[in-house]
Design a protein around this motif. Structure first.
Motif, PDB file in Angstrom:
ATOM      1  N   LEU A 174      23.539  29.267  30.414  1.00  8.20           N
ATOM      2  CA  LEU A 174      22.348  30.118  30.482  1.00  8.20           C
ATOM      3  C   LEU A 174      22.566  31.390  29.670  1.00  8.20           C
ATOM      4  N   PRO A 175      21.780  31.577  28.614  1.00  3.12           N
ATOM      5  CA  PRO A 175      22.024  32.714  27.717  1.00  3.12           C
ATOM      6  C   PRO A 175      21.782  34.080  28.356  1.00  3.12           C
ATOM      7  N   ASN A 176      20.990  34.152  29.425  1.00  2.00           N
ATOM      8  CA  ASN A 176      20.746  35.455  30.030  1.00  2.00           C
ATOM      9  C   ASN A 176      21.747  35.811  31.127  1.00  2.00           C
ATOM     10  N   VAL A 177      22.708  34.910  31.417  1.00  2.00           N
ATOM     11  CA  VAL A 177      23.821  35.265  32.295  1.00  2.00           C
ATOM     12  C   VAL A 177      24.940  35.772  31.401  1.00  2.00           C
ATOM     13  N   CYS A 178      25.312  37.024  31.587  1.00  2.00           N
ATOM     14  CA  CYS A 178      26.277  37.657  30.683  1.00  2.00           C
ATOM     15  C   CYS A 178      27.633  36.959  30.762  1.00  2.00           C
ATOM     16  N   ASN A 179      28.229  36.711  29.614  1.00  2.00           N
ATOM     17  CA  ASN A 179      29.515  36.016  29.563  1.00  2.00           C
ATOM     18  C   ASN A 179      30.665  37.013  29.715  1.00  2.00           C
ATOM     19  N   TYR A 180      30.630  37.689  30.838  1.00  2.00           N
ATOM     20  CA  TYR A 180      31.651  38.677  31.197  1.00  2.00           C
ATOM     21  C   TYR A 180      32.195  38.323  32.569  1.00  2.00           C
ATOM     22  N   LEU A 181      33.509  38.135  32.665  1.00  2.00           N
ATOM     23  CA  LEU A 181      34.139  37.761  33.924  1.00  2.00           C
ATOM     24  C   LEU A 181      35.171  38.809  34.316  1.00  2.00           C
ATOM     25  N   HIS A 182      35.046  39.289  35.541  1.00  2.00           N
ATOM     26  CA  HIS A 182      36.075  40.185  36.080  1.00  2.00           C
ATOM     27  C   HIS A 182      37.023  39.335  36.918  1.00  2.00           C
ATOM     28  N   MET A 183      38.221  39.086  36.410  1.00  2.00           N
ATOM     29  CA  MET A 183      39.214  38.254  37.097  1.00  2.00           C
ATOM     30  C   MET A 183      40.390  39.134  37.506  1.00  2.00           C
ATOM     31  N   HIS A 184      40.290  39.731  38.688  1.00  2.00           N
ATOM     32  CA  HIS A 184      41.351  40.668  39.081  1.00  2.00           C
ATOM     33  C   HIS A 184      42.629  39.919  39.450  1.00  2.00           C
ATOM     34  N   ALA A 185      43.659  40.153  38.651  1.00  2.00           N
ATOM     35  CA  ALA A 185      44.946  39.482  38.842  1.00  2.00           C
ATOM     36  C   ALA A 185      45.794  40.193  39.883  1.00  2.00           C
ATOM     37  N   GLN A 186      45.756  41.522  39.885  1.00  2.15           N
ATOM     38  CA  GLN A 186      46.549  42.413  40.740  1.00  2.15           C
ATOM     39  C   GLN A 186      48.016  42.472  40.336  1.00  2.15           C
ATOM     40  N   SER A 187      48.594  41.359  39.914  1.00  2.23           N
ATOM     41  CA  SER A 187      49.984  41.347  39.459  1.00  2.23           C
ATOM     42  C   SER A 187      50.201  40.134  38.565  1.00  2.23           C
ATOM     43  N   VAL A 214      37.773  28.204  27.526  1.00  5.11           N
ATOM     44  CA  VAL A 214      37.303  26.945  26.952  1.00  5.11           C
ATOM     45  C   VAL A 214      35.838  26.706  27.315  1.00  5.11           C
ATOM     46  N   VAL A 215      35.500  26.896  28.599  1.00  2.76           N
ATOM     47  CA  VAL A 215      34.155  26.591  29.086  1.00  2.76           C
ATOM     48  C   VAL A 215      33.137  27.638  28.627  1.00  2.76           C
ATOM     49  N   VAL A 216      33.550  28.900  28.567  1.00  2.00           N
ATOM     50  CA  VAL A 216      32.641  29.999  28.205  1.00  2.00           C
ATOM     51  C   VAL A 216      33.140  30.612  26.894  1.00  2.00           C
ATOM     52  N   PRO A 217      32.718  30.095  25.747  1.00  2.61           N
ATOM     53  CA  PRO A 217      33.185  30.646  24.468  1.00  2.61           C
ATOM     54  C   PRO A 217      32.849  32.132  24.341  1.00  2.61           C
ATOM     55  N   ASN A 218      33.762  32.878  23.713  1.00  2.00           N
ATOM     56  CA  ASN A 218      33.586  34.320  23.495  1.00  2.00           C
ATOM     57  C   ASN A 218      33.436  35.109  24.788  1.00  2.00           C
ATOM     58  N   VAL A 219      34.021  34.597  25.876  1.00  2.00           N
ATOM     59  CA  VAL A 219      33.942  35.298  27.142  1.00  2.00           C
ATOM     60  C   VAL A 219      34.711  36.616  27.077  1.00  2.00           C
ATOM     61  N   ALA A 220      34.158  37.639  27.705  1.00  2.00           N
ATOM     62  CA  ALA A 220      34.854  38.919  27.845  1.00  2.00           C
ATOM     63  C   ALA A 220      35.510  38.954  29.226  1.00  2.00           C
ATOM     64  N   LEU A 221      36.746  39.421  29.281  1.00  2.00           N
ATOM     65  CA  LEU A 221      37.506  39.423  30.529  1.00  2.00           C
ATOM     66  C   LEU A 221      37.969  40.826  30.875  1.00  2.00           C
ATOM     67  N   SER A 222      37.921  41.121  32.172  1.00  2.00           N
ATOM     68  CA  SER A 222      38.515  42.355  32.681  1.00  2.00           C
ATOM     69  C   SER A 222      39.339  42.018  33.911  1.00  2.00           C
ATOM     70  N   THR A 223      40.135  42.981  34.369  1.00  2.16           N
ATOM     71  CA  THR A 223      41.007  42.709  35.508  1.00  2.16           C
ATOM     72  C   THR A 223      41.313  43.988  36.265  1.00  2.16           C
ATOM     73  N   ASP A 224      41.855  43.824  37.472  1.00  3.67           N
ATOM     74  CA  ASP A 224      42.446  44.915  38.258  1.00  3.67           C
ATOM     75  C   ASP A 224      43.939  44.655  38.359  1.00  3.67           C
ATOM     76  N   ILE A 225      44.729  45.701  38.285  1.00  6.92           N
ATOM     77  CA  ILE A 225      46.183  45.603  38.425  1.00  6.92           C
ATOM     78  C   ILE A 225      46.665  46.673  39.395  1.00  6.92           C
ATOM     79  N   ILE A 226      47.532  46.273  40.321  1.00  7.79           N
ATOM     80  CA  ILE A 226      48.224  47.212  41.207  1.00  7.79           C
ATOM     81  C   ILE A 226      49.696  47.214  40.830  1.00  7.79           C
ATOM     82  N   THR A 227      50.226  48.360  40.496  1.00 14.15           N
ATOM     83  CA  THR A 227      51.641  48.459  40.181  1.00 14.15           C
ATOM     84  C   THR A 227      52.350  49.258  41.277  1.00 14.15           C
ATOM     85  N   GLY A 228      53.621  48.935  41.476  1.00 10.68           N
ATOM     86  CA  GLY A 228      54.392  49.628  42.502  1.00 10.68           C
ATOM     87  C   GLY A 228      54.129  49.111  43.899  1.00 10.68           C
ATOM     88  N   PHE A 229      53.649  47.852  44.016  1.00  5.89           N
ATOM     89  CA  PHE A 229      53.442  47.286  45.355  1.00  5.89           C
ATOM     90  C   PHE A 229      54.785  47.159  46.066  1.00  5.89           C
TER      91      PHE A 229
END
Length: 277
Positions: A174-187, A214-229
């Motif tokens: 669906l072209p109107n669903v933004c191809n941006y995924l927030h995949m918080h890894a944390q570590s 592969v499934v979402v070409p040109n996908v933009a990715l972001s994440t959350d990281i916690i350091t010092g756990f």
């Protein structure tokens, strides 16, 4: 004063008052709460268990926003892509059926089977997901996007375990669903992820990101990281540095671990790491 957290209240019948009438964007709440019980996180204790707003209520709000000229909406939830609305199934079953179905403990075999059905490969949780007969996130996202193909659709905040192929497929198709995924890894360290009770390994996370690309070409990715756990070693920290180098995120939110009372980590692990290690 009754401060008990509800297992069913979603405020579906309350239409938000939007102060900026000239804005082109709006937020739409679709679910509340979180069942994941990550060791560091206070959200399950402050927001309660997951409960999803009925899809019909969400679609009515989205339609109203479209009629008002809104050009972009963001679907909101503490664990937005675990959305599961049982209201239609409950209505069909009769008044004895509760409209929401919070997770209950069953045998380990049943729990593993459910997680294989409803989670991305290699991901697990401390609870058995209840999704059969529900309107899931992929279906909701598709229906929301179909209200107005000219209106952009975003969502936050998701959990990586719920980025199943059907969700990725909707985003891709669906072209109107933004191809941006927030995949918080944390570590980036499997041993830290285990202490965090995140429910996946570094290898499973890497495989999911590769699948998404592969499934979402040109996908933009972001994440959350916690350091010092709690108890993090230099080697574990370097695994996170390696993750950041290899994943090439478009955006990353980086935090030093900060203890929260009542969490598993505060009760079972040593305190925060010194700032200089």
């Amino acid at each position: 004063m009754n401060v008990q957290l509800s297992l069913e209240e979603t405020y579906a019948d309350i239409m938000p008052v939007r102060q900026n009438s000239s804005s082109n964007s709006a937020f739409v709440s679709i679910m509340r709460g979180c069942n994941n019980m990550c060791a560091f996180c206070i959200v399950p204790f402050t927001r309660g268990r997951e409960r999803s707003r009925p899809a019909d209520s969400i679609l009515r709000e989205v339609e109203q926003l479209s009629q008002q000229g809104i050009k972009e909406i963001t679907l909101l939830g503490q664990n937005v892509n675990s959305y599961a609305d049982f209201s239609a199934a409950a209505a069909a079953a009769g008044p004895q059926q509760h409209h929401q179905q919070p997770p209950h403990s069953r045998s380990t075999t049943d729990q593993q089977h459910s997680q294989q059905l409803y989670y991305a490969p290699g991901f697990r949780s401390v609870y058995q997901p209840k999704r059969q007969g529900a309107v899931g996130f992929a279906e909701l996202l598709e229906r929301v996007a179909s209200v107005n193909p000219e209106m952009r659709v975003r969502f936050t905040s998701p959990h990586p375990k719920d980025f199943t192929d059907d969700v990725l497929g909707v985003i891709s198709s669906l072209p109107n669903v933004c191809n941006y995924l927030h995949m918080h890894a944390q570590s980036g360290s499997t041993s830290v992820l285990e202490r965090m009770k995140r429910g996946y390994s570094r290898e499973a996370y890497d495989a999911l990101v590769q699948r998404a690309r592969v499934v979402v070409p040109n996908v933009a990715l972001s994440t959350d990281i916690i350091t010092g756990f709690c108890g993090e070693t230099e080697e574990e920290h370097q695994a996170t540095v390696d993750l950041l180098r290899n994943m090439r995120y478009d955006n990353a939110f980086l935090f030093a671990y900060s203890e929260r009372e009542k969490t598993y980590a505060s009760r079972h692990y040593p305190g925060e790491q010194p700032h200089v290690v």
